[in-house]
Design a protein around this motif. Structure first.
Motif, mmCIF file in Angstrom:
data_model
loop_
_atom_site.group_PDB
_atom_site.id
_atom_site.type_symbol
_atom_site.label_atom_id
_atom_site.label_comp_id
_atom_site.label_asym_id
_atom_site.label_seq_id
_atom_site.Cartn_x
_atom_site.Cartn_y
_atom_site.Cartn_z
ATOM 1 N N VAL A 34 0.830 -1.208 0.000
ATOM 2 C CA VAL A 34 0.000 0.000 0.000
ATOM 3 C C VAL A 34 0.871 1.266 0.000
ATOM 4 C CG1 VAL A 34 -2.013 1.117 1.048
ATOM 5 C CG2 VAL A 34 -1.726 -1.334 1.299
ATOM 6 N N SER A 35 1.820 1.298 -0.920
ATOM 7 C CA SER A 35 2.663 2.482 -1.068
ATOM 8 C C SER A 35 2.474 3.070 -2.462
ATOM 9 C CB SER A 35 4.134 2.129 -0.826
ATOM 10 O OG SER A 35 4.598 1.229 -1.800
ATOM 11 N N THR A 36 2.824 4.325 -2.604
ATOM 12 C CA THR A 36 2.770 4.993 -3.904
ATOM 13 C C THR A 36 4.158 5.554 -4.213
ATOM 14 O OG1 THR A 36 2.014 7.070 -2.908
ATOM 15 C CG2 THR A 36 0.315 5.565 -3.728
ATOM 16 N N PHE A 37 4.447 5.673 -5.508
ATOM 17 C CA PHE A 37 5.764 6.098 -5.942
ATOM 18 C C PHE A 37 5.704 6.413 -7.432
ATOM 19 C CE2 PHE A 37 5.210 1.573 -5.448
ATOM 20 C CZ PHE A 37 5.355 1.106 -6.742
ATOM 21 N N PRO A 38 6.629 7.238 -7.926
ATOM 22 C CA PRO A 38 6.698 7.476 -9.364
ATOM 23 C C PRO A 38 7.278 6.247 -10.062
ATOM 24 C CG PRO A 38 8.421 8.695 -8.251
ATOM 25 C CD PRO A 38 7.583 8.054 -7.172
ATOM 26 N N PRO A 39 6.952 6.049 -11.330
ATOM 27 C CA PRO A 39 7.467 4.879 -12.042
ATOM 28 C C PRO A 39 8.987 4.836 -12.120
ATOM 29 C CG PRO A 39 6.328 6.355 -13.553
ATOM 30 C CD PRO A 39 6.079 6.867 -12.168
ATOM 31 N N SER A 40 9.625 5.967 -12.034
ATOM 32 C CA SER A 40 11.093 5.991 -12.094
ATOM 33 C C SER A 40 11.740 5.272 -10.903
ATOM 34 C CB SER A 40 11.608 7.429 -12.166
ATOM 35 O OG SER A 40 11.219 8.145 -11.000
ATOM 36 N N PHE A 41 10.984 5.041 -9.836
ATOM 37 C CA PHE A 41 11.507 4.317 -8.669
ATOM 38 C C PHE A 41 11.596 2.813 -8.919
ATOM 39 C CE2 PHE A 41 10.826 7.217 -4.766
ATOM 40 C CZ PHE A 41 11.263 8.322 -5.459
ATOM 41 N N ILE A 42 10.889 2.320 -9.941
ATOM 42 C CA ILE A 42 10.893 0.882 -10.230
ATOM 43 C C ILE A 42 12.204 0.514 -10.896
ATOM 44 C CG2 ILE A 42 9.764 -0.983 -11.513
ATOM 45 C CD1 ILE A 42 7.166 0.736 -11.297
ATOM 46 N N ASP A 43 12.928 -0.397 -10.274
ATOM 47 C CA ASP A 43 14.215 -0.800 -10.837
ATOM 48 C C ASP A 43 14.289 -2.290 -11.130
ATOM 49 O OD1 ASP A 43 14.331 -1.705 -8.241
ATOM 50 O OD2 ASP A 43 16.176 -0.665 -7.728
ATOM 51 N N ARG A 44 13.207 -3.015 -10.869
ATOM 52 C CA ARG A 44 13.195 -4.451 -11.154
ATOM 53 C C ARG A 44 11.922 -4.820 -11.905
ATOM 54 N NH1 ARG A 44 13.776 -8.329 -6.831
ATOM 55 N NH2 ARG A 44 14.273 -9.687 -8.550
ATOM 56 N N TRP A 45 12.121 -5.610 -12.948
ATOM 57 C CA TRP A 45 11.029 -6.107 -13.785
ATOM 58 C C TRP A 45 11.227 -7.608 -13.964
ATOM 59 C CZ3 TRP A 45 7.430 -2.527 -15.561
ATOM 60 C CH2 TRP A 45 7.799 -1.194 -15.434
ATOM 61 N N ILE A 46 10.135 -8.328 -14.046
ATOM 62 C CA ILE A 46 10.231 -9.753 -14.359
ATOM 63 C C ILE A 46 9.545 -9.998 -15.700
ATOM 64 C CG2 ILE A 46 10.465 -10.590 -12.002
ATOM 65 C CD1 ILE A 46 7.477 -11.236 -12.011
ATOM 66 N N GLU A 47 10.119 -10.874 -16.472
ATOM 67 C CA GLU A 47 9.529 -11.215 -17.766
ATOM 68 C C GLU A 47 8.572 -12.384 -17.581
ATOM 69 O OE1 GLU A 47 10.734 -12.136 -22.382
ATOM 70 O OE2 GLU A 47 12.255 -12.330 -20.837
ATOM 71 N N GLU A 48 7.346 -12.187 -18.031
ATOM 72 C CA GLU A 48 6.344 -13.255 -17.979
ATOM 73 C C GLU A 48 6.680 -14.236 -19.098
ATOM 74 O OE1 GLU A 48 4.391 -13.368 -15.519
ATOM 75 O OE2 GLU A 48 4.360 -11.322 -14.789
ATOM 76 N N THR A 49 6.913 -15.483 -18.764
ATOM 77 C CA THR A 49 7.359 -16.449 -19.763
ATOM 78 C C THR A 49 6.374 -17.593 -20.012
ATOM 79 O OG1 THR A 49 8.573 -17.690 -18.082
ATOM 80 C CG2 THR A 49 9.793 -15.994 -19.286
ATOM 81 N N GLY A 50 5.272 -17.595 -19.302
ATOM 82 C CA GLY A 50 4.312 -18.675 -19.495
ATOM 83 C C GLY A 50 2.882 -18.166 -19.527
ATOM 84 N N GLY A 51 2.012 -18.925 -20.098
ATOM 85 C CA GLY A 51 0.591 -18.607 -20.112
ATOM 86 C C GLY A 51 0.242 -17.401 -20.960
ATOM 87 N N GLU A 52 -0.927 -16.856 -20.692
ATOM 88 C CA GLU A 52 -1.446 -15.725 -21.468
ATOM 89 C C GLU A 52 -0.608 -14.461 -21.317
ATOM 90 O OE1 GLU A 52 -3.931 -15.715 -23.786
ATOM 91 O OE2 GLU A 52 -3.808 -17.873 -23.459
ATOM 92 N N LEU A 53 -0.039 -14.244 -20.130
ATOM 93 C CA LEU A 53 0.766 -13.036 -19.927
ATOM 94 C C LEU A 53 1.974 -12.995 -20.855
ATOM 95 C CD1 LEU A 53 0.715 -12.684 -16.045
ATOM 96 C CD2 LEU A 53 -0.586 -11.354 -17.722
ATOM 97 N N ALA A 54 2.560 -14.119 -21.131
ATOM 98 C CA ALA A 54 3.723 -14.176 -22.017
ATOM 99 C C ALA A 54 3.352 -13.825 -23.455
ATOM 100 C CB ALA A 54 4.354 -15.557 -21.965
ATOM 101 N N LYS A 55 2.094 -13.960 -23.803
ATOM 102 C CA LYS A 55 1.637 -13.664 -25.164
ATOM 103 C C LYS A 55 1.326 -12.185 -25.365
ATOM 104 C CE LYS A 55 -0.320 -18.270 -25.617
ATOM 105 N NZ LYS A 55 -1.564 -19.038 -25.719
ATOM 106 N N ARG A 56 1.282 -11.412 -24.296
ATOM 107 C CA ARG A 56 1.005 -9.978 -24.422
ATOM 108 C C ARG A 56 2.185 -9.292 -25.107
ATOM 109 N NH1 ARG A 56 -1.649 -7.906 -18.742
ATOM 110 N NH2 ARG A 56 -3.392 -9.356 -18.676
ATOM 111 N N PRO A 57 1.919 -8.174 -25.784
ATOM 112 C CA PRO A 57 2.991 -7.472 -26.495
ATOM 113 C C PRO A 57 4.098 -6.951 -25.572
ATOM 114 C CG PRO A 57 0.835 -6.548 -27.040
ATOM 115 C CD PRO A 57 0.619 -7.584 -26.004
ATOM 116 N N ASP A 58 3.778 -6.734 -24.309
ATOM 117 C CA ASP A 58 4.737 -6.180 -23.350
ATOM 118 C C ASP A 58 4.774 -7.090 -22.119
ATOM 119 O OD1 ASP A 58 6.419 -4.539 -21.932
ATOM 120 O OD2 ASP A 58 4.960 -2.945 -21.631
#
Length: 102
Positions: A34-58
């Motif tokens: 339950v915190s808020t922050f600007p997107p520039s604070f995000i420094d970690r991303w995970i790649e979705e590699t399975g299922g429907e999420l992996a089929k999304r363009p991003d």
């Protein structure tokens, strides 16, 4: 303000495979911690590699810079991520921690 279950479930679709939406947002909110922050604070991303999420363009999902959980929604989603009541309602629906504190 209260949020109905249908709204919370629809909002949940914006917490994964969403890098371009998050990066285009003015503000992000995490419904785990339950915190808020600007997107520039995000420094970690995970790649979705399975299922429907992996089929999304991003297929990249943000991890919260505060708690490292993939429960981030950006303001470009159209949901009120700046509203702590919304984040707490999301937390209650998905994590069952209705009394989440910031």
């Amino acid at each position: 303000m209260s949020f109905d279950v249908a709204t919370l479930r629809a909002a949940h679709k914006h917490c994964a495979a969403h890098r371009s939406e998050v990066q285009a947002s003015d503000m992000c909110g995490c419904f785990s911690c339950v915190s808020t922050f600007p997107p520039s604070f995000i420094d970690r991303w995970i790649e979705e590699t399975g299922g429907e999420l992996a089929k999304r363009p991003d297929p990249w999902t943000a991890l919260c810079p505060e708690c490292d959980i993939d429960a981030v929604i950006g303001s470009k989603s159209g949901y009120p991520v700046h509203d702590l009541a919304f984040l707490k309602a999301m937390n209650g629906e998905w994590f069952g921690e209705v009394d989440a504190q910031n």
